[in-house]
Scaffold this active site. Structure first.
Site, short mmCIF file in Angstrom:
data_model
loop_
_atom_site.label_atom_id
_atom_site.label_comp_id
_atom_site.label_asym_id
_atom_site.label_seq_id
_atom_site.Cartn_x
_atom_site.Cartn_y
_atom_site.Cartn_z
N GLY A 158 52.67 47.75 -45.70
CA GLY A 158 52.33 47.36 -47.06
C GLY A 158 53.59 47.17 -47.88
O GLY A 158 54.66 47.67 -47.52
N CYS A 218 55.05 51.34 -40.29
CA CYS A 218 55.88 51.08 -41.46
C CYS A 218 55.40 51.90 -42.66
O CYS A 218 55.54 53.11 -42.68
CB CYS A 218 55.93 49.58 -41.76
SG CYS A 218 57.31 49.12 -42.85
N TYR A 219 54.79 51.27 -43.67
CA TYR A 219 54.27 52.01 -44.82
C TYR A 219 53.28 53.08 -44.36
O TYR A 219 53.26 54.20 -44.89
CB TYR A 219 53.58 51.05 -45.79
CG TYR A 219 52.98 51.70 -47.02
CD1 TYR A 219 53.73 51.86 -48.19
CD2 TYR A 219 51.66 52.15 -47.02
CE1 TYR A 219 53.18 52.47 -49.31
CE2 TYR A 219 51.10 52.75 -48.13
CZ TYR A 219 51.87 52.91 -49.28
OH TYR A 219 51.31 53.51 -50.40
N HIS A 261 57.45 47.10 -36.64
CA HIS A 261 56.15 46.43 -36.55
C HIS A 261 55.85 46.02 -35.11
O HIS A 261 56.34 44.99 -34.64
CB HIS A 261 56.13 45.20 -37.46
CG HIS A 261 56.08 45.54 -38.91
ND1 HIS A 261 54.90 45.67 -39.61
CD2 HIS A 261 57.07 45.81 -39.80
CE1 HIS A 261 55.16 45.99 -40.87
NE2 HIS A 261 56.47 46.09 -41.01
N GLU A 315 53.08 44.89 -34.02
CA GLU A 315 52.07 43.83 -33.97
C GLU A 315 52.66 42.43 -33.95
O GLU A 315 51.96 41.46 -33.61
CB GLU A 315 51.10 43.96 -35.15
CG GLU A 315 51.67 43.59 -36.52
CD GLU A 315 52.36 44.74 -37.24
OE1 GLU A 315 52.46 44.68 -38.47
OE2 GLU A 315 52.79 45.69 -36.56
N SER A 344 31.40 19.98 -38.75
CA SER A 344 32.59 19.32 -39.28
C SER A 344 33.35 18.55 -38.22
O SER A 344 34.23 17.76 -38.54
CB SER A 344 33.53 20.37 -39.88
OG SER A 344 34.07 21.19 -38.86
N GLY A 345 33.06 18.80 -36.95
CA GLY A 345 33.85 18.24 -35.86
C GLY A 345 34.85 19.23 -35.32
O GLY A 345 35.44 19.02 -34.27
N GLY A 346 35.04 20.36 -36.04
CA GLY A 346 35.96 21.40 -35.60
C GLY A 346 35.27 22.43 -34.72
O GLY A 346 34.05 22.46 -34.59
N VAL A 347 36.07 23.30 -34.13
CA VAL A 347 35.55 24.27 -33.17
C VAL A 347 34.67 25.32 -33.83
O VAL A 347 33.67 25.76 -33.24
CB VAL A 347 36.70 24.93 -32.37
CG1 VAL A 347 37.62 25.73 -33.28
CG2 VAL A 347 36.16 25.82 -31.26
N ASP A 348 34.99 25.75 -35.06
CA ASP A 348 34.26 26.85 -35.68
C ASP A 348 32.80 26.50 -35.92
O ASP A 348 31.89 27.25 -35.53
CB ASP A 348 34.92 27.26 -37.00
CG ASP A 348 36.37 27.64 -36.82
OD1 ASP A 348 36.75 28.01 -35.70
OD2 ASP A 348 37.13 27.57 -37.81
N SER A 349 32.54 25.37 -36.58
CA SER A 349 31.16 25.00 -36.85
C SER A 349 30.42 24.65 -35.56
O SER A 349 29.22 24.91 -35.43
CB SER A 349 31.09 23.83 -37.84
OG SER A 349 31.71 22.67 -37.32
N ALA A 350 31.14 24.08 -34.59
CA ALA A 350 30.51 23.72 -33.32
C ALA A 350 30.05 24.96 -32.56
O ALA A 350 28.93 25.01 -32.03
CB ALA A 350 31.47 22.90 -32.47
N LYS A 406 40.15 33.19 -34.24
CA LYS A 406 40.05 31.85 -33.66
C LYS A 406 40.07 31.87 -32.14
O LYS A 406 39.29 31.16 -31.49
CB LYS A 406 41.21 30.98 -34.18
CG LYS A 406 41.25 29.57 -33.61
CD LYS A 406 40.17 28.68 -34.18
CE LYS A 406 40.56 28.20 -35.55
NZ LYS A 406 39.60 27.20 -36.08
#
Length: 516
Positions: A58, A85-86, A172, A174, A226-232, A372
């Site tokens: 943070g 870290c924080y 970090h 990550e 939309s043609g994108g992967v998420d909505s598909a 994603k």
């Protein structure tokens, strides 16, 4: 639901822009993770029954007035805790340490010496590279702490409490700049927390289908593609749950990539037999955008017009109660001040047309717990073709923000052809899967050229390709010169009205990935 059926790690957010990276790194090791507010109560923690807790980094100083703090009882719950870290500074302070501003701050790559390989640093070398980003640190820790690693400027680059299951790292793990970070997190998950790694996409799909079925019952759902992967993927999952009770609406706004409409229609009609409504609204959108050059105004016009078109089409379908959206976990994290926490809002939540609640539907968001890469795994298991699953991201406003300045049909056609040539060539070179996002941009300038022994005065196309894991930062891709040469030669020879091609070599930050 998922915290009850899967082992879980809670990531307590103190305002780090990288909390989602911690969560992703954990899930990559088949352990479910969830980001929660630093205000979470011990009672809520008990209810979620996590195998471990991670305190994020943070921007604040733990000794500053108003700095975010968690309930101190979290450190006394007999649940392993890792502070980053924080989070390390705060956990140490709660357990009796004094944290101060250090004389020598550390930012960037640092070499650490490992003193103890028994737990957190098991299977690692005596000396490791880590990514530091801190101005505060513990110069001394109480006797009930044990130092695990140190650097030249940080005597406690990592430490553990001798009596309690509290571990901390000042760096970090990550981020990709800490090469051994994955192993450090693996040691915490499996050696310290005792996780078995039961987070698998196949089991998630089953539970997600059941959740959709429970939510909507026999009611009808409408989904904007939309043609994108998420909505598909969202549509494919919901189709598996409710079949013919799903209707999809695909709006061609005239701002799509080459053959986008045909590809989406073919995929869903052949693979899912879904009730698909295609709306050709090209003229409607282009008329609204005529003469508009400001990128934010473009976005607003496209968003509002999409809502109107979608509403008109939805009214033609009877008895729709639910609206499905491909909302992802990062959308939620970035849309609000993380779970009520101190994270700065990064962007407004935007999905297919940013459909608002005024449409009168209840939302179904089956992907809102996923990142994603997990969505792509789900799409593969659901049978979506690779050209949908692995297609590079495409902005909501489409080509409107890849044409700098006024949008015309001629400019759109020029850009589509140039963009398609670029994609063809990087695929042919075997580079497409190694690039996070690649596209062409139409620049509103003309330059002098010589074509066929005659003077030309034509348009410029810029090429953009980036590599990124999270799209919050991105580096430009060093595409081989011979590939760039083929792309440039083909665009200039095959696309009418273009006589110059340039390559964008800026990274994010300070630039953004898209040009507008």
């Amino acid at each position: 639901m998922h915290s009850k059926t899967h082992e879980a790690i809670l990531v307590v957010d103190f305002g780090s822009q990288y909390s989602h990276l911690i969560a992703r790194r954990i899930r990559e090791q088949n352990v479910y993770s969830k980001i929660v507010s630093h205000k979470i109560t011990p009672e809520d923690v008990k209810q979620q029954n996590p195998k471990g807790i991670i305190l994020s980094g943070g921007p604040a100083s733990v000794y500053a007035s108003g700095a975010p703090r968690c309930n101190e009882k979290l450190l006394y719950m007999d649940i392993p805790v890792l502070g980053i870290c924080y989070g390390f500074q705060l956990g140490s302070q709660i357990l009796g340490a004094e944290i101060n501003s250090s004389e020598n701050r550390e930012y960037g790559n640092t070499r650490c010496t490992v003193k103890d390989h028994s737990t957190l640093f098991s299977s690692l070398d005596d000396s490791i590279d880590v990514w530091m980003s801190h101005g505060d640190q513990a110069m001394e820790l109480p006797d009930d702490f044990q130092s695990l690693a140190y650097s030249d400027n940080c005597p406690y680059a990592a430490a553990r409490h001798k009596e309690r299951d509290f571990y901390g790292v000042q760096f970090h793990p990550e981020v990709t700049h800490t090469p051994s970070g994955k192993q450090i997190l693996n040691n915490f998950l499996f050696k310290i927390c005792g996780c078995s790694g039961d987070w698998e996409m196949s089991s998630y799909i089953k539970s997600a289908v059941e959740k959709v079925q429970k939510q909507v019952g026999k009611e009808k759902v409408i989904c904007g593609l939309s043609g994108g992967v998420d909505s598909a993927v969202a549509a494919a999952l919901i189709y598996n749950a409710i079949g013919s009770n799903l209707s999809c609406v695909f709006v061609d706004n005239g701002l799509l990539r080459m053959n986008e409409s045909e590809s989406v229609i073919k995929t869903f009609k052949e693979n899912f037999k879904v009730d698909l409504h295609f709306v050709n609204a090209r003229e409607r959108f282009l008329e609204k955008l005529s003469g508009v050059t400001d990128p934010e105004q473009k976005r607003k016009i496209i968003g509002h017009e999409f809502i109107d078109v979608f509403k008109d089409e939805a009214n033609k379908i009877a008895d729709i109660k639910y609206l499905a959206q491909g909302t992802l976990y990062p959308d939620i994290i970035e849309s609000v001040s993380a779970h009520g926490g101190p994270t700065v809002t990064i962007k407004s939540h935007h999905n297919v047309g940013a459909l608002p609640s005024e449409l009168g539907f209840e939302l179904v968001e089956p992907l809102k717990e996923l990142f994603k890469d997990e969505v792509r795994k789900m799409g593969s298991e659901l049978g979506l073709p690779d050209d949908i699953i692995w297609r590079h991201p495409f902005p909501g406003p489409g080509l409107a923000i890849r044409i700098i300045g006024d949008i015309t049909e001629d400019r759109l056609q020029t850009l589509r052809f140039a963009d398609e040539i670029m994609i063809q060539e990087i695929k042919s070179a075997g580079l497409y899967g190694k690039i996070a996002q690649a596209f062409a941009v139409f620049l509103p300038v003309s330059t002098v050229g010589v074509m066929g022994d005659e003077r030309s005065y034509e348009n410029v196309i810029a090429l953009r390709a980036v590599e990124s894991t999270d799209f919050m930062t991105a580096d430009w891709v060093k595409i081989p010169y011979e590939v760039l040469a083929r792309i440039s030669s083909r665009i200039i020879n095959e696309v009418r009205g273009v006589n110059r091609v340039v390559y964008d070599i800026s990274s994010k930050p300070p630039s953004t990935i898209e040009w507008e």
